[in-house]
Design an enzyme around this catalytic site. Structure first.
Site, short mmCIF file in Angstrom:
data_model
loop_
_atom_site.label_atom_id
_atom_site.label_comp_id
_atom_site.label_asym_id
_atom_site.label_seq_id
_atom_site.Cartn_x
_atom_site.Cartn_y
_atom_site.Cartn_z
N HIS A 56 0.83 -1.20 0.00
CA HIS A 56 0.00 0.00 0.00
C HIS A 56 0.87 1.26 0.00
O HIS A 56 1.18 1.81 1.05
CB HIS A 56 -0.90 0.01 1.24
CG HIS A 56 -2.00 -0.99 1.21
ND1 HIS A 56 -1.85 -2.29 1.62
CD2 HIS A 56 -3.30 -0.88 0.80
CE1 HIS A 56 -2.99 -2.94 1.46
NE2 HIS A 56 -3.89 -2.13 0.98
N HIS B 200 -3.87 3.21 -4.00
CA HIS B 200 -4.09 2.71 -2.64
C HIS B 200 -3.38 1.39 -2.36
O HIS B 200 -2.59 1.30 -1.42
CB HIS B 200 -5.59 2.57 -2.40
CG HIS B 200 -5.95 1.82 -1.16
ND1 HIS B 200 -5.96 2.40 0.07
CD2 HIS B 200 -6.30 0.51 -0.96
CE1 HIS B 200 -6.30 1.51 0.98
NE2 HIS B 200 -6.51 0.36 0.39
N GLU C 164 -20.52 -1.26 22.96
CA GLU C 164 -19.78 -2.47 23.31
C GLU C 164 -18.47 -2.58 22.53
O GLU C 164 -17.45 -3.00 23.08
CB GLU C 164 -20.63 -3.72 23.03
CG GLU C 164 -21.94 -3.81 23.82
CD GLU C 164 -23.09 -3.03 23.19
OE1 GLU C 164 -22.89 -2.44 22.10
OE2 GLU C 164 -24.17 -3.00 23.80
N HIS D 4 -31.24 -12.09 22.29
CA HIS D 4 -30.35 -11.92 23.44
C HIS D 4 -29.79 -13.24 23.96
O HIS D 4 -28.99 -13.24 24.89
CB HIS D 4 -31.10 -11.23 24.59
CG HIS D 4 -31.33 -9.76 24.38
ND1 HIS D 4 -31.90 -9.24 23.24
CD2 HIS D 4 -31.06 -8.68 25.18
CE1 HIS D 4 -31.98 -7.92 23.34
NE2 HIS D 4 -31.48 -7.56 24.50
#
Lengths: 719, 719
Positions: B56, B293, B453, B517
């Site tokens: 890169h 890139h 989180e 959950h």
């Protein structure tokens, strides 16, 4: 009035709507008409939580006036035709307040949502349709929510679905698709990364058919939001390209909320964020406090509330006639909306028969019957080595090009994932042509999600949830980054949504990018995730099989996991073998061993078998094993015939992932139990002992060890 | 000048620094002094990518002037004492531009980073210290980065570490901790949710010792950032509570960058965001394009660049004397900084001997030797049923209270996770006392992370990475939401950072919240993740063992996975049994079967064994199996003695998770292979067949089946 547009009595805003920041919550008295509705609703929620002494009452109670505004005045939907195609979509991103939605579905006249069902919230009833968080299977619920932030992103997907369908099918005078998406969120959703990604992206896309309603009660589990978030939310939303509207008194001012919602629906340029000040657990003893969030208020306090409201404290679940009357018109009003839309679609079919036929196919959720012929045939495939990521493009590009159910996106890896087809058009707001020189339109079906893997998958869930089969969303990124997206991939699988994830760069073979990019443990997650096919094809032929399996599996999500590097085209691979999960690619009746190869490393297994046979006199069968879950669906006869472990032939699995789970199918493994290493792909295979030479010597070693210690055959041995 | 502060020659900004928005990139000519450095650096990067035709180059080249500003003028560090405690921390969040950092480490005089090593980038060398992304093991690298967005959050953790140490240990005239954290990011990091969470949180905390430098080249893999992100970044950052500084010409204006960086360091109130306009792959043929890139420029183009720069196109890796000279002072300057700091700490030790002793312990990364006595002894434990999440608090609260290495946080679940100890002080900016009535200070060690989180875990990685053992970060949330945090948990494990995750509500026993959950497949991820202990304790005694194991495991991360609901205290559980991963809790020499119980369901296994013995005449041994990875570390003798499968006693694993991986230890499983269901905990166990009655009948069924089909013993059977 445009067909499909519901008439709503004019509602006058009472100074309740402002632009900008610095709100103060000044509690208005509710209008007489709404007073009894609000009280009834709040007590109903309190009772429903109190009966089993649990649940989340506070948020639902705080949002009562918002609910009236939505279900009574603003949303276009049909309680008795809940799957009406052009309905407004409502998403409860703060899913723990599910009673809010259940109770309004009940009041609005959804047939399944009886009072008896409402009372099953937190009960022992296995057939309850009032689970702890909203679930997509229930009438009137658009998406399953609960894990915070997901709903916002789903709503973005639903809004994209509308934009794409409208741009594709609407014709002058025939807005067959014109629905709006409403998303309710709490303070927490504004903190979750997935929501922040989706918000930024929705602003970029200028989705003016999307409204996010912020239940701004400034309370989370830990207490005041100020404990953790003191940013200027409105300015942030505005910087992300959203209209911002404030409602000062969200507890009582139904009129103000309706005015804000209608302004949001009328937005011509941007999605809208309505910041509604509310009070969690209003009128309970814990109003405005974290204690109102996740626990019932207590018998005494509920009685006290009833007394203060002029209700009989000894009665529960009371919904009086006045309240029933207030909502009673909604089913018939909804049916009028439906029949007006049906008439519109009939006229559309006469005016534009061709496009209408295609539209009907989308409504029916069906692919054109010839779709499988678009996948390149075995005969047409090159015999030259090819990366399976390239094969993946080869298979899906013609499908995506020809079939407009496919909406394909990438988390900024277009050059790597091969999902872009010749002549693809980007999904973009057309204004970007002039402002940024970006080509695209809302009819485009290729989505540049940006480096937002998590939102990409959650938005794709929203696309898939718009209506069954109307969209087949495809996402793409490096396999490793499906760990970022995992909560959304899970939600897609949980909802049995058909979303196909094209995951590339899927083993240490991806090379130099190193351990941060080399998946080791991730397949173990996806192989154990219910309702999901994790498929690792070995070459172009198997990649065809993988796409066919994923497209045929209508009620599961799939991950098609492919290599960065070129792999040989193998002789005996078969697309219909992929459908069975595992199959024999090289049989030998005298074999001492079965080598199981997977994906990019199947060729290593075949090459090792050759060396073992030719140089070491060791005969091996070879099994290709692209998908554990598909294999589990086969008969036990097929499974035994494929693996032959039941007649004492040990199997060795060859895959540079953690072995966890392969113990079910193999006696030993040539796997990787540590993190990867930055090396060119072939060197990485050598480093971790997965090149052919290493495999050969490990196989020999294993045969020696089990000769010495018979009990080893009954254990799983890491080689 | 304060001790420990490096003298920097004054640098005059050349109109290069502005506040606000609407930048234009106007390329200044570089100063003569920097011209040769910039050219040399850019060609070096081009050569390093060209040699193996990969890597890169673009970002690293675009950021050259930023690197000069940082390593030559602004950062306080010591190349020959890379672990100098009070050094500035630098985080390369856009880790794919790693050559930027490697090359500046080389130029600044880090001894390990030789030119020979630089050339090993993308080579076959197994001992390369120039991997595809920066890795923490390398001198001068503070954290491993690569997965985008992680580095920003790590930097927030590093800045919190400094603030907490400074508030704890600094005394008037003795700023023993005063370092700054610098974080380099690209466009992509600003799109990733984890970064957005961390940015919002850093603004809330007013971390004025943190600077994020935005390499604003407006290019990602897919092309222009405008394809996917058209938000007003500066306004967004400002709304999040950050100072914003623009640098118009980031390609050449070293002076302007230095001025901006120094202004950032001088910030008194907020973290600083420096928006630096650059051009990716400057002066290459693909400058300003996505093609710059992730690929080498090609031999011809590199030659052309050299010619244009006045370099010999045939020479590679040229670093001239002038360039060497420019950087040559850095090692000795660094050593001066170190010795001034050492002197300061010596004087501090004389002035404040007590606090200095504690400070020295933190420097040494050691816990007080008596730490284990703070964990409640077996004798002190109640015999009453207790949720293991409560036991978890019981174990760690006294440790966290007494030992200031512990920094404990939660993702907005304080009332549920039991991690807050009596008298805990929150980590907050003291200003919040007056502005929001929030108590806390930077000396506080309880962190309200908000519903973030992912950032919580990534920030905790930064805390742990500050210096070995100085902090033991503890995170907490429901187990299910560690799927949100998984990419950060992985990065902690990959870096061998000791971070302890207290995960509660860990099975279907958590009940009514339902399938969104209830973890099913998540343990399979963490059990296969290298360098991580996933520990499910069965009762208080095992929870003590879990914490002790996690604290003793210095170079791994741990998840302590506990129940929401009360579980009985079992008779034969042992903390030292947890240390072995699995152990026999009920032996029977005549047993036909082994039942393996885990965590909250160990009591189900024991109860089932009792019923089977007393009512069905079936004798079972029972093994508690809290941690697979700890068990794997035991001798094969211990493993066989514990399981006894080698002498033909089949084992049945009882756990309401996907069975994947248990096949290694068991012949059959009573598990859950579908998503959960919203029901009260005990009802959920019944629904999924994990209550005692169901277990008993499934065990009987299994014994019958293997009597009928002997081969089944060699397969894994789902019961």
């Amino acid at each position: 009035m445009a067909p499909g547009i519901l008439s709503v009595e004019p509602v006058v805003a009472k100074n309740g709507v402002t632009d900008g920041i610095n709100n103060k919550t000044t509690l208005n008295k509710p209008s007489k008409e709404h007073d009894i509705i609000l009280k009834t609703f709040r007590l109903l929620i309190s009772d429903l939580c109190q009966q089993f002494n649990g649940g989340h009452p506070g948020g639902a109670i705080g949002m009562a006036a918002i609910g009236i505004a939505l279900w009574k005045y603003v949303m276009r939907y049909a309680p008795h035709t809940p799957d009406f195609f052009n309905r407004d979509r409502f998403v409860l991103s703060n899913g723990h307040t599910c009673l809010f939605q259940y109770a309004f579905l009940h009041l609005a006249g959804y047939r399944d949502m009886t009072m008896d069902q409402l009372k099953s919230y937190h009960s022992k009833r296995w057939d309850s349709i009032c689970p702890g968080h909203p679930e997509i299977e229930i009438e009137g619920i658009e998406v399953t929510t609960g894990p915070l932030g997901q709903g916002v992103a789903n709503a973005v997907g639903l809004a994209i679905a509308t934009k794409n369908l409208a741009a594709t099918y609407n014709r002058p005078g025939y807005d067959v698709i014109s629905n709006h998406t409403w998303c309710m969120i709490g303070d927490a959703c504004l903190q979750e990364g997935v929501a922040l990604e989706a918000i930024s992206f929705a602003g970029h896309l200028k989705l003016n058919n999307l409204t996010v309603i912020y239940d701004n009660n400034q309370i989370t589990c830990d207490g005041s939001v100020d404990l953790t978030n003191t940013e200027d939310v409105n300015t942030k939303m505005s910087a992300c390209g959203w209209n911002v509207i404030n409602v000062e008194d969200g507890c009582y001012d139904v009129g103000g909320i309706v005015a804000a919602l209608e302004r949001a629906r009328a937005s011509t340029d941007k999605p809208t964020f309505i910041n509604v000040k509310t009070i969690i657990g209003l009128d309970s003893a814990v109003a405005g406090q974290a204690e109102a969030h996740g626990a019932a208020f207590g018998v005494d306090d509920v009685k006290r509330m009833k007394q203060a409201y002029g209700f009989n404290p000894e009665e529960q679940f009371v919904v009086g006639d006045e309240v029933r009357q207030f909502f009673s018109e909604l089913p018939s009003r909804g049916e009028q909306v439906v029949s007006r839309w049906n008439e519109l679609v009939d006229r559309y079919a006469r005016a534009y028969p061709d496009i209408a036929q295609n539209f009907q196919q989308r409504l029916d959720g069906k692919l054109p019957s010839h779709w499988k012929t678009l996948v390149p045939s075995p005969e047409s495939l090159s015999d030259k080595p090819m990366a399976t990521r390239a094969s993946s493009g080869l298979m899906v590009n013609p499908l995506a090009k020809a079939i407009n159910s496919f909406v394909v996106g990438t988390a900024d890896l277009s050059p790597s994932v091969n999902m872009a087809w010749d002549g693809k058009e980007d999904f973009q707001h057309p204004d970007l042509r002039t402002t940024c020189g970006i080509n695209g339109s809302y009819a485009g079906r290729y989505i540049h999600y940006g480096v937002r893997e998590h939102a990409m998958c959650a938005i794709s869930n929203g696309l898939a949830a718009f209506a069954p089969g109307t969209f087949i969303p495809v996402t793409s990124s490096f396999f490793m980054f499906y760990l970022y997206a995992a909560p959304a991939v899970r939600m897609g699988a949980l909802q049995q949504l058909q979303v196909i994830h094209a995951a590339t760069h899927d083993s240490i073979g991806m090379g130099e990018d190193g351990p941060t990019h080399q998946p080791i443990e991730l397949a173990a997650l996806y192989r154990s995730m219910p309702n999901l096919l994790y498929i690792r094809p070995a070459d172009s032929e198997e990649t065809a099989g993988a796409w066919i399996a994923a497209i045929e599996a209508k009620d599961v999500s799939s991950i098609i996991s492919t290599s960065r590097h070129k792999v040989p085209q193998l002789k005996h691979t078969r697309r219909d073998g992929v459908a069975k999960g595992a199959y024999v690619v090289q049989e030998d009746d005298d074999a001492q061993l079965t080598l199981i190869g997977v994906g990019a490393e199947l060729s290593h297994a075949l090459d090792a078998a050759t060396v073992l046979r030719e140089s070491k006199d060791i005969l091996c069968r070879v099994v290709s094993f692209p998908c554990q879950r598909l294999f589990e669906g086969q008969s036990s006869e097929y499974k035994r015939d494929t693996l032959r472990r039941h007649i004492g032939i040990p199997a060795i699995i060859i895959e540079p992932y953690a072995p966890n789970g392969w113990e079910r199918y193999a006696n030993a493994g040539i796997n990787v139990k540590r993190f990867g290493h930055s090396l060119p792909g072939p060197e990485a295979y050598k480093y971790f002992g997965l090149d052919v030479n290493s495999i050969v010597s490990k196989v020999q070693d294993y045969l020696m060890r089990i000769r010495e210690d018979e009990a080893l055959k009954g254990e799983f041995v890491d080689l």
